[in-house]
Design a protein around this motif. Structure first.
Motif, PDB file in Angstrom:
ATOM      1  N   MET A  46       1.145   0.095  -9.876  1.00 54.51           N
ATOM      2  CA  MET A  46       0.543  -1.154  -9.408  1.00 54.51           C
ATOM      3  C   MET A  46       1.168  -2.373 -10.091  1.00 54.51           C
ATOM      4  O   MET A  46       1.419  -3.388  -9.452  1.00 54.51           O
ATOM      5  CB  MET A  46      -0.974  -1.119  -9.633  1.00 54.51           C
ATOM      6  N   ILE A  47       1.466  -2.275 -11.387  1.00 57.34           N
ATOM      7  CA  ILE A  47       2.036  -3.410 -12.113  1.00 57.34           C
ATOM      8  C   ILE A  47       3.413  -3.778 -11.551  1.00 57.34           C
ATOM      9  O   ILE A  47       3.783  -4.961 -11.507  1.00 57.34           O
ATOM     10  CB  ILE A  47       2.088  -3.141 -13.642  1.00 57.34           C
ATOM     11  N   GLU A  48       4.190  -2.800 -11.126  1.00 55.74           N
ATOM     12  CA  GLU A  48       5.507  -3.067 -10.549  1.00 55.74           C
ATOM     13  C   GLU A  48       5.375  -3.797  -9.217  1.00 55.74           C
ATOM     14  O   GLU A  48       6.164  -4.703  -8.910  1.00 55.74           O
ATOM     15  CB  GLU A  48       6.274  -1.752 -10.369  1.00 55.74           C
ATOM     16  N   VAL A  49       4.371  -3.420  -8.433  1.00 56.25           N
ATOM     17  CA  VAL A  49       4.119  -4.083  -7.152  1.00 56.25           C
ATOM     18  C   VAL A  49       3.642  -5.516  -7.376  1.00 56.25           C
ATOM     19  O   VAL A  49       4.101  -6.457  -6.722  1.00 56.25           O
ATOM     20  CB  VAL A  49       3.105  -3.274  -6.309  1.00 56.25           C
ATOM     21  N   VAL A  50       2.735  -5.706  -8.332  1.00 51.67           N
ATOM     22  CA  VAL A  50       2.221  -7.048  -8.633  1.00 51.67           C
ATOM     23  C   VAL A  50       3.350  -7.949  -9.134  1.00 51.67           C
ATOM     24  O   VAL A  50       3.478  -9.104  -8.703  1.00 51.67           O
ATOM     25  CB  VAL A  50       1.059  -6.980  -9.658  1.00 51.67           C
ATOM     26  N   CYS A  51       4.192  -7.434 -10.014  1.00 51.23           N
ATOM     27  CA  CYS A  51       5.323  -8.229 -10.521  1.00 51.23           C
ATOM     28  C   CYS A  51       6.305  -8.565  -9.403  1.00 51.23           C
ATOM     29  O   CYS A  51       6.835  -9.678  -9.353  1.00 51.23           O
ATOM     30  CB  CYS A  51       6.030  -7.499 -11.664  1.00 51.23           C
ATOM     31  N   GLY A  52       6.550  -7.627  -8.517  1.00 52.37           N
ATOM     32  CA  GLY A  52       7.412  -7.899  -7.366  1.00 52.37           C
ATOM     33  C   GLY A  52       6.818  -8.978  -6.473  1.00 52.37           C
ATOM     34  O   GLY A  52       7.521  -9.885  -6.009  1.00 52.37           O
ATOM     35  N   ALA A  53       5.498  -8.896  -6.241  1.00 56.47           N
ATOM     36  CA  ALA A  53       4.818  -9.904  -5.420  1.00 56.47           C
ATOM     37  C   ALA A  53       4.912 -11.281  -6.082  1.00 56.47           C
ATOM     38  O   ALA A  53       5.215 -12.280  -5.404  1.00 56.47           O
ATOM     39  CB  ALA A  53       3.360  -9.508  -5.208  1.00 56.47           C
ATOM     40  N   LEU A  54       4.677 -11.357  -7.384  1.00 58.39           N
ATOM     41  CA  LEU A  54       4.771 -12.632  -8.100  1.00 58.39           C
ATOM     42  C   LEU A  54       6.186 -13.195  -8.055  1.00 58.39           C
ATOM     43  O   LEU A  54       6.380 -14.411  -7.893  1.00 58.39           O
ATOM     44  CB  LEU A  54       4.293 -12.468  -9.545  1.00 58.39           C
ATOM     45  N   LEU A  55       7.182 -12.326  -8.188  1.00 59.61           N
ATOM     46  CA  LEU A  55       8.577 -12.762  -8.076  1.00 59.61           C
ATOM     47  C   LEU A  55       8.837 -13.342  -6.687  1.00 59.61           C
ATOM     48  O   LEU A  55       9.454 -14.405  -6.547  1.00 59.61           O
ATOM     49  CB  LEU A  55       9.528 -11.591  -8.355  1.00 59.61           C
ATOM     50  N   GLY A  56       8.364 -12.658  -5.655  1.00 63.48           N
ATOM     51  CA  GLY A  56       8.540 -13.151  -4.293  1.00 63.48           C
ATOM     52  C   GLY A  56       7.861 -14.489  -4.067  1.00 63.48           C
ATOM     53  O   GLY A  56       8.431 -15.395  -3.444  1.00 63.48           O
ATOM     54  N   PHE A  57       6.638 -14.640  -4.590  1.00 62.55           N
ATOM     55  CA  PHE A  57       5.930 -15.919  -4.469  1.00 62.55           C
ATOM     56  C   PHE A  57       6.694 -17.032  -5.191  1.00 62.55           C
ATOM     57  O   PHE A  57       6.821 -18.144  -4.680  1.00 62.55           O
ATOM     58  CB  PHE A  57       4.509 -15.807  -5.033  1.00 62.55           C
ATOM     59  N   TYR A  78       0.839  -1.203   0.000  1.00 58.87           N
ATOM     60  CA  TYR A  78       0.000   0.000   0.000  1.00 58.87           C
ATOM     61  C   TYR A  78       0.874   1.253   0.000  1.00 58.87           C
ATOM     62  O   TYR A  78       0.635   2.200  -0.757  1.00 58.87           O
ATOM     63  CB  TYR A  78      -0.931  -0.001   1.220  1.00 58.87           C
ATOM     64  N   ASP A  79       1.898   1.247   0.838  1.00 57.33           N
ATOM     65  CA  ASP A  79       2.803   2.388   0.932  1.00 57.33           C
ATOM     66  C   ASP A  79       3.530   2.630  -0.391  1.00 57.33           C
ATOM     67  O   ASP A  79       3.698   3.771  -0.814  1.00 57.33           O
ATOM     68  CB  ASP A  79       3.811   2.162   2.061  1.00 57.33           C
ATOM     69  N   ALA A  80       3.962   1.557  -1.048  1.00 59.40           N
ATOM     70  CA  ALA A  80       4.711   1.685  -2.305  1.00 59.40           C
ATOM     71  C   ALA A  80       3.881   2.333  -3.403  1.00 59.40           C
ATOM     72  O   ALA A  80       4.390   3.123  -4.196  1.00 59.40           O
ATOM     73  CB  ALA A  80       5.205   0.314  -2.763  1.00 59.40           C
ATOM     74  N   THR A  81       2.584   1.987  -3.463  1.00 63.65           N
ATOM     75  CA  THR A  81       1.739   2.536  -4.521  1.00 63.65           C
ATOM     76  C   THR A  81       1.063   3.833  -4.127  1.00 63.65           C
ATOM     77  O   THR A  81       0.532   4.532  -4.984  1.00 63.65           O
ATOM     78  CB  THR A  81       0.640   1.534  -4.938  1.00 63.65           C
ATOM     79  N   GLY A  82       1.085   4.169  -2.865  1.00 63.24           N
ATOM     80  CA  GLY A  82       0.408   5.378  -2.392  1.00 63.24           C
ATOM     81  C   GLY A  82       1.380   6.466  -1.980  1.00 63.24           C
ATOM     82  O   GLY A  82       1.725   7.351  -2.765  1.00 63.24           O
TER      83      GLY A  82
END
Length: 157
Positions: free
Chosen positions: A136-147, A87-91
């Motif tokens: 948002m796409i950068e956060v989603v890609c980071g989350a997918l990489l982490g998963f 949330y902090d990263a995108t806001g």
């Protein structure tokens, strides 16, 4: 004698470090491919594709779930931390980057208006880092990489 095995004995720390390194290397490679220049600052800097913050928190989140289960306090803390960080990263951090961009533009504009004071103005207000937050796409890609790193770490090692 110090037992160095302690440095690799915590799987949550391991996936966090691997995720951060992978995200930063990807971020640097994407910048090199996109702009044709290597910037060593990308190896440790914030902002850009993919979000290393999201990769780290999501790798810890999934690994804590796989090891300790859904009802563990460790998973609960990792879940809350991941939500706050993304949330902090995108806001907040994204808005701070936009503010830095506006301030840099103002300083450059004022310097162009009065070239005599341009160097003095730039000395007083150094160029601010504009790449702080994420789309948002950068956060989603980071989350997918982490998963992905979490799953690889859990099932392969």
């Amino acid at each position: 004698m110090f037992d160095f095995s302690i440095l690799i004995s915590n799987p949550l720390i391991n996936v966090a470090v691997v995720s951060w390194c992978a995200a930063q290397i990807l971020k640097t490679s994407i910048h090199l491919f996109k702009h044709g220049e290597f910037k060593k600052e990308r190896l440790s800097g914030a902002g850009g594709m993919p979000s290393s913050h999201s990769a780290v928190t999501c790798s810890v989140l999934l690994t804590s779930y796989l090891i300790y289960g859904f009802s563990s306090p460790i998973f609960a803390m990792a879940f809350v931390l991941a939500l706050i960080v993304m949330y902090d990263a995108t806001g907040v951090r994204w808005a701070a980057g936009l503010h830095a961009k506006a301030i840099n533009y103002i300083v450059e504009y004022l310097g162009d208006e009065n070239t005599k004071d341009k160097d003095q103005l730039k000395e007083m207000i150094p160029k601010l880092n504009e790449s702080l937050g994420h789309r948002m796409i950068e956060v989603v890609c980071g989350a997918l990489l982490g998963f992905a790193i979490s799953l690889i770490g859990y099932f392969c090692f």
